[in-house]
Structures are given as C-alpha cells and as structure tokens.
Write an enzyme that holds these catalytic residues in place. Structure first.
Site, mmCIF file in Angstrom:
data_model
loop_
_atom_site.group_PDB
_atom_site.id
_atom_site.type_symbol
_atom_site.label_atom_id
_atom_site.label_comp_id
_atom_site.label_asym_id
_atom_site.label_seq_id
_atom_site.Cartn_x
_atom_site.Cartn_y
_atom_site.Cartn_z
ATOM 1 N N ASP A 43 -2.740 -7.193 2.467
ATOM 2 C CA ASP A 43 -3.366 -7.206 3.797
ATOM 3 C C ASP A 43 -4.803 -6.675 3.706
ATOM 4 O O ASP A 43 -5.533 -6.654 4.702
ATOM 5 C CB ASP A 43 -2.527 -6.447 4.835
ATOM 6 C CG ASP A 43 -2.343 -4.983 4.489
ATOM 7 O OD1 ASP A 43 -2.774 -4.554 3.394
ATOM 8 O OD2 ASP A 43 -1.756 -4.254 5.322
ATOM 9 N N SER A 44 -5.231 -6.305 2.495
ATOM 10 C CA SER A 44 -6.661 -6.055 2.253
ATOM 11 C C SER A 44 -7.450 -7.314 2.607
ATOM 12 O O SER A 44 -8.663 -7.262 2.805
ATOM 13 C CB SER A 44 -6.909 -5.666 0.790
ATOM 14 O OG SER A 44 -6.295 -6.585 -0.086
ATOM 15 N N ASP A 82 2.109 -8.947 1.373
ATOM 16 C CA ASP A 82 2.169 -7.728 2.177
ATOM 17 C C ASP A 82 2.755 -8.014 3.544
ATOM 18 O O ASP A 82 2.424 -9.025 4.170
ATOM 19 C CB ASP A 82 0.746 -7.187 2.398
ATOM 20 C CG ASP A 82 0.472 -5.947 1.576
ATOM 21 O OD1 ASP A 82 1.434 -5.286 1.140
ATOM 22 O OD2 ASP A 82 -0.716 -5.634 1.369
ATOM 23 N N LYS A 112 5.838 -6.697 0.106
ATOM 24 C CA LYS A 112 5.471 -5.290 -0.117
ATOM 25 C C LYS A 112 5.393 -4.603 1.248
ATOM 26 O O LYS A 112 4.844 -5.176 2.195
ATOM 27 C CB LYS A 112 4.134 -5.180 -0.854
ATOM 28 C CG LYS A 112 3.656 -3.712 -1.008
ATOM 29 C CD LYS A 112 2.554 -3.566 -2.051
ATOM 30 C CE LYS A 112 1.185 -3.934 -1.581
ATOM 31 N NZ LYS A 112 0.662 -3.158 -0.439
ATOM 32 N N GLU A 114 4.515 -0.773 3.171
ATOM 33 C CA GLU A 114 3.932 0.567 2.997
ATOM 34 C C GLU A 114 4.855 1.645 3.568
ATOM 35 O O GLU A 114 5.425 1.477 4.646
ATOM 36 C CB GLU A 114 2.577 0.641 3.740
ATOM 37 C CG GLU A 114 1.510 -0.194 3.082
ATOM 38 C CD GLU A 114 0.134 -0.022 3.725
ATOM 39 O OE1 GLU A 114 -0.034 0.860 4.595
ATOM 40 O OE2 GLU A 114 -0.767 -0.771 3.340
ATOM 41 N N GLU A 181 -1.050 4.418 -4.555
ATOM 42 C CA GLU A 181 -2.487 4.267 -4.277
ATOM 43 C C GLU A 181 -3.130 5.634 -4.063
ATOM 44 O O GLU A 181 -2.671 6.430 -3.237
ATOM 45 C CB GLU A 181 -2.686 3.383 -3.030
ATOM 46 C CG GLU A 181 -4.167 3.182 -2.699
ATOM 47 C CD GLU A 181 -4.447 2.022 -1.755
ATOM 48 O OE1 GLU A 181 -3.524 1.234 -1.450
ATOM 49 O OE2 GLU A 181 -5.605 1.909 -1.321
#
Ligand code: KIV
Length: 263
Positions: A43-44, A82, A112, A114, A181
């Site tokens: 999602d970057s 993501d 993925k 978070e 991260e």
C-alpha cells in the site's frame, strides 16, 4: 514458481529471501526477469505512485487496479498484496471478503496485514478459507497517526517485548512470514532466532531472513534524500529528467524527429 512454503524452505536452508515492491505491469516483468523471490503490491502504492502523504487513504479498488497490472506482468516470484487500511479492522467478515477479493479478483497468492493483537484472529480465519498471510510488525505505516510519525519502533524494552510476542503470536496463528519494519537490529535478530517462519526486514538490520525495499527507492526514482535504511542502486530520477530534457531540446530545435523516424 515461488510459493509461501518456498520462503519457509529458504529459511530452513539458510538462504536469504530478496523481496521488492511492484505496482505496475512493466515493473513486474522487469523484476520477474531479475529473479526476485517475492513481489509485494504494497500500500506504499499510495505514497510512491498516487501522491498521497501516507498509506492511509489507499482503497481496495486502488489496490486491485494495481495488483491486476502486476499480475499480468509477473512470472515466478510469490505475489503478495497488502490489505489497505480499514479493509480488515472493522469486522471479520469484511476482512475475509476483502482478502478473498485480492486473491480471487486480483490474483495474489497471499495477503499482508499490519499489526499484532486482533490481527492474529484474522490470520487464523483467513487460513480457514485458504489464504496465506504475511504479518507486518514494528513501524506499521497504517498506524502513523497513532505512532506520531515514522519512527523506529521497539527501542524501549516494553515495546520490544510486545513486538516479539506479536511475532510469536502471528507464527502460532499460521502466518508464513513477518515483515519487520524499522526496528533495532538486535530485536530483529532475537525475533528471527525465535521463529521458524522467515522475517523480512526493512530498516531492521542484517539478521533478518530476507529483505524488502520499495523498488522506486532502490532505483532512485523517489524524490528527496533517501532514508537511512535505503540503498540506491541507480539514479533513475536524474536519468529520466535529463533524457526528458534532451527530448524537449531536440523537439524545440527541430532535431527530433529525424528522417530515420519518419515514414
Ligand atoms: O507497503 C509496502 O510497500 C510495505 C513494504 C515496504 C514492507 O509494506
């Protein structure tokens, strides 16, 4: 073709995992050709390609749009997508449906997510519907407002303990890998040694089982000074600007197109 099990095998054999992000068709082709192990449609995307100031605004539709482009270009690497902010936090059914869309409509092989805590319940439920999950701990950019900025996480013992516990809980819930991260390298080493699933570091030092970078950072396309954990392997931004300028000059001076470009 890489699968999520391949990554666990790589950890067992002590082989480092090399992962990168991709958001479009040509990048997926180029990176597949390069032999990368994992391609993440992160999602970057929001910050790198869509010009948002954080990853928070990224929607499911935007993720699917870019995931499909990557899917059309990929051959070989494991394709992970993501889950964007608010696609999994509100209720479990919604989390399952959204993860399912990334797999069924977008063609990802894994998602993925978070965070720790309640995320471990989602991991368990996703496995029941056959969706492999990669975790993401430490600096979780979707929580930037709560964290108060993009800061290294796990410097204080209490926070470090929580990240280690979350990593163990994700493994127990069935996650096949965990991104770490921006955590101190000593903490990443401890987590890596405690898990049988691989850790993939970004700003987490040398001891992780693998590394991931945003491909635009690696190529030097992103604007501004690079972050401490980024290594620029090329300076494509400068190359792109200077080549565009050459073209502008040629057009303005009547040097392009030449006879060789004309019918
Ligand atoms: O969104 C992303 O690109 C990521 C990686 C940097 C790990 O989460």
């Amino acid at each position: 073709m890489m699968t999520h099990q391949s990554l666990i095998e790589m950890k067992k054999k002590g082989e480092k995992i090399a992962a990168l992000t991709a958001y479009d068709f040509p990048t997926a082709q180029i990176l597949s050709e390069s032999g990368v192990d994992v391609l993440l449609v992160g999602d970057s995307l929001g910050m790198v390609k869509l010009g948002y100031s954080s990853t928070v605004p990224v929607t499911m539709e935007e993720m699917l749009h870019h995931l499909l482009a990557v899917k059309r270009g990929i051959s070989g690497p494991l394709l992970v997508a993501d889950m964007p902010y608010l696609s999994y936090e509100i209720d479990l059914k919604e989390a399952l449906r959204n993860a399912g869309r990334l797999i069924k409509e977008g063609g990802a092989q894994a998602v993925k997510i978070e965070g720790g805590g309640f995320v471990t319940d989602i991991v368990r439920e996703l496995l029941k519907i056959h969706i492999p999950v990669m975790g993401h701990l430490g600096l979780t950019p979707q929580s930037v407002n709560q964290l108060g900025g993009y800061k290294v996480q796990g410097k204080e013992p209490k926070n470090a303990k929580k990240i280690l516990e979350d990593a163990k809980a994700l493994e127990k819930a069935g996650a096949f890998a965990v991104v770490l991260e921006c955590v101190p390298s000593g903490l990443a080493r401890k987590i890596t040694a405690s898990l049988s699933i691989p850790t993939i570091g970004i700003g987490a030092g040398v001891h992780c089982d693998g590394q991931i970078l945003v491909s635009d950072d690696l190529w030097g396309i992103s604007k501004g000074p690079s972050l401490k954990f980024v290594k620029r392997y090329a300076r494509l931004r400068e190359t792109m600007i200077s080549s565009a300028r050459e073209y502008l000059k040629d057009v303005r001076q009547g040097k392009f197109p030449g006879t060789e470009h004309s019918f």
